[in-house]
Design a protein around this motif. Sequence first.
Motif, PDB file in Angstrom:
ATOM      1  N   UNK A 108       1.172  -7.562   6.667  1.00 31.38           N
ATOM      2  CA  UNK A 108       1.555  -7.390   5.264  1.00 31.38           C
ATOM      3  C   UNK A 108       1.564  -5.909   4.897  1.00 31.38           C
ATOM      4  N   UNK A 109       2.266  -5.567   3.830  1.00 32.38           N
ATOM      5  CA  UNK A 109       2.294  -4.161   3.400  1.00 32.38           C
ATOM      6  C   UNK A 109       0.891  -3.658   3.074  1.00 32.38           C
ATOM      7  N   UNK A 110       0.675  -2.344   3.200  1.00 31.88           N
ATOM      8  CA  UNK A 110      -0.630  -1.783   2.818  1.00 31.88           C
ATOM      9  C   UNK A 110      -0.843  -1.891   1.311  1.00 31.88           C
ATOM     10  N   UNK A 111      -2.098  -1.828   0.900  1.00 35.92           N
ATOM     11  CA  UNK A 111      -2.394  -1.891  -0.530  1.00 35.92           C
ATOM     12  C   UNK A 111      -1.709  -0.736  -1.263  1.00 35.92           C
ATOM     13  N   UNK A 112      -0.997  -1.042  -2.328  1.00 40.15           N
ATOM     14  CA  UNK A 112      -0.362   0.033  -3.097  1.00 40.15           C
ATOM     15  C   UNK A 112      -1.352   0.686  -4.036  1.00 40.15           C
ATOM     16  N   UNK A 113      -1.005   1.877  -4.502  1.00 46.14           N
ATOM     17  CA  UNK A 113      -1.802   2.547  -5.518  1.00 46.14           C
ATOM     18  C   UNK A 113      -1.597   1.883  -6.875  1.00 46.14           C
ATOM     19  N   UNK A 114      -2.279   2.406  -7.876  1.00 44.20           N
ATOM     20  CA  UNK A 114      -2.178   1.868  -9.235  1.00 44.20           C
ATOM     21  C   UNK A 114      -0.736   1.957  -9.740  1.00 44.20           C
ATOM     22  N   UNK A 115      -0.247   0.841 -10.287  1.00 40.73           N
ATOM     23  CA  UNK A 115       1.116   0.727 -10.833  1.00 40.73           C
ATOM     24  C   UNK A 115       2.187   1.073  -9.801  1.00 40.73           C
ATOM     25  N   UNK A 116       1.940   0.648  -8.565  1.00 41.65           N
ATOM     26  CA  UNK A 116       2.897   0.902  -7.479  1.00 41.65           C
ATOM     27  C   UNK A 116       3.079  -0.379  -6.663  1.00 41.65           C
ATOM     28  N   UNK A 117       4.077  -0.374  -5.791  1.00 43.94           N
ATOM     29  CA  UNK A 117       4.279  -1.457  -4.837  1.00 43.94           C
ATOM     30  C   UNK A 117       4.578  -0.854  -3.475  1.00 43.94           C
ATOM     31  N   UNK A 118       4.327  -1.634  -2.427  1.00 41.47           N
ATOM     32  CA  UNK A 118       4.632  -1.212  -1.067  1.00 41.47           C
ATOM     33  C   UNK A 118       5.459  -2.305  -0.402  1.00 41.47           C
ATOM     34  N   UNK A 119       6.247  -1.902   0.597  1.00 37.11           N
ATOM     35  CA  UNK A 119       7.148  -2.834   1.277  1.00 37.11           C
ATOM     36  C   UNK A 119       6.973  -2.698   2.779  1.00 37.11           C
ATOM     37  N   UNK A 120       6.965  -3.844   3.475  1.00 38.02           N
ATOM     38  CA  UNK A 120       6.953  -3.858   4.943  1.00 38.02           C
ATOM     39  C   UNK A 120       7.534  -5.187   5.410  1.00 38.02           C
ATOM     40  N   UNK A 121       8.447  -5.119   6.365  1.00 36.89           N
ATOM     41  CA  UNK A 121       9.039  -6.314   6.978  1.00 36.89           C
ATOM     42  C   UNK A 121       9.578  -7.313   5.948  1.00 36.89           C
ATOM     43  N   UNK A 122      10.234  -6.805   4.912  1.00 36.50           N
ATOM     44  CA  UNK A 122      10.845  -7.681   3.923  1.00 36.50           C
ATOM     45  C   UNK A 122       9.889  -8.286   2.920  1.00 36.50           C
ATOM     46  N   UNK A 123       8.630  -7.881   2.971  1.00 33.63           N
ATOM     47  CA  UNK A 123       7.632  -8.370   2.004  1.00 33.63           C
ATOM     48  C   UNK A 123       7.226  -7.220   1.108  1.00 33.63           C
ATOM     49  N   UNK A 124       6.948  -7.542  -0.156  1.00 32.99           N
ATOM     50  CA  UNK A 124       6.530  -6.516  -1.112  1.00 32.99           C
ATOM     51  C   UNK A 124       5.174  -6.896  -1.686  1.00 32.99           C
ATOM     52  N   UNK A 125       4.245  -5.920  -1.723  1.00 34.40           N
ATOM     53  CA  UNK A 125       2.932  -6.108  -2.328  1.00 34.40           C
ATOM     54  C   UNK A 125       2.895  -5.281  -3.609  1.00 34.40           C
ATOM     55  N   UNK A 126       2.624  -5.947  -4.732  1.00 34.59           N
ATOM     56  CA  UNK A 126       2.743  -5.336  -6.050  1.00 34.59           C
ATOM     57  C   UNK A 126       1.371  -5.259  -6.713  1.00 34.59           C
ATOM     58  N   UNK A 127       1.000  -4.079  -7.189  1.00 36.55           N
ATOM     59  CA  UNK A 127      -0.242  -3.896  -7.947  1.00 36.55           C
ATOM     60  C   UNK A 127      -0.097  -4.604  -9.286  1.00 36.55           C
ATOM     61  N   UNK A 128      -1.071  -5.440  -9.633  1.00 35.74           N
ATOM     62  CA  UNK A 128      -1.051  -6.134 -10.921  1.00 35.74           C
ATOM     63  C   UNK A 128      -2.223  -5.722 -11.812  1.00 35.74           C
ATOM     64  N   UNK A 129      -3.345  -5.377 -11.209  1.00 34.77           N
ATOM     65  CA  UNK A 129      -4.532  -4.890 -11.921  1.00 34.77           C
ATOM     66  C   UNK A 129      -5.463  -4.322 -10.850  1.00 34.77           C
ATOM     67  N   UNK A 130      -6.595  -3.709 -11.235  1.00 31.42           N
ATOM     68  CA  UNK A 130      -7.467  -3.087 -10.217  1.00 31.42           C
ATOM     69  C   UNK A 130      -7.936  -4.028  -9.111  1.00 31.42           C
ATOM     70  N   UNK A 131      -7.947  -5.355  -9.361  1.00 34.57           N
ATOM     71  CA  UNK A 131      -8.382  -6.278  -8.304  1.00 34.57           C
ATOM     72  C   UNK A 131      -7.390  -7.425  -8.099  1.00 34.57           C
TER      73      UNK A 131
END
Length: 196
Positions: free
Chosen positions: A54-77
């Motif tokens: 899976x994509x690495x953890x994004x920073x605050x108010x950011x998203x990261x992408x890897x292999x067609x998957x996106x990980x989106x920051x929603x709140x600190x946890x």
Amino acid sequence: MSDSVPMLKSALDGVAAGRTGLALDLAEVFPQGMVTLRADAGEAFEAALSSLGLPPLPGVRRSTVADGRRLIWMSPDEWLLLCAHGEAADLAQRLDAGLEGVPHAVVDVSDARTVLQIRGAGARELLMKGAPVDLYPASFGVDDVRRTQFAEVACAFWMIADGPPAFEMVVFRSYAEFVWRFLADSARKEAMIRLF
């Protein structure tokens, strides 16, 4: 009694079809897999994400992408993972198992929410009509995320491209038609305002 599974239906169920006279492109991203992750960010959590590719953890108010998957920051946890619809349940189970012993919550929310896409010149201005967010290019770029209100409906949106501008927005399915109609009415050529 039948063992068949009900056919997955679009949240907009045909509402989006046949709309003409728009200044940009609107679409529902369907079907879309979505998994909510809640945990304290730490080595065990990041290792579980990495072990599944899976994509690495994004920073605050950011998203990261890897292999067609996106990980989106929603709140600190909290993060939202976008993936293929068919892999969401399996990924949720594998993440849950990989986080054994770590306080967490992993839930497949694919059928509770929908993703809308806004693409084309004027996409920033269209989102600014409904959201109290600074979307000027110097303030909001590719992979930036905001969790906010859009036309008084809870949502999150992120930028996926900048030439031409393209955004995706996640809303609860129960609000999808309302948000779609707001976007479509505001995206009429005669209603568009261009700032950039």
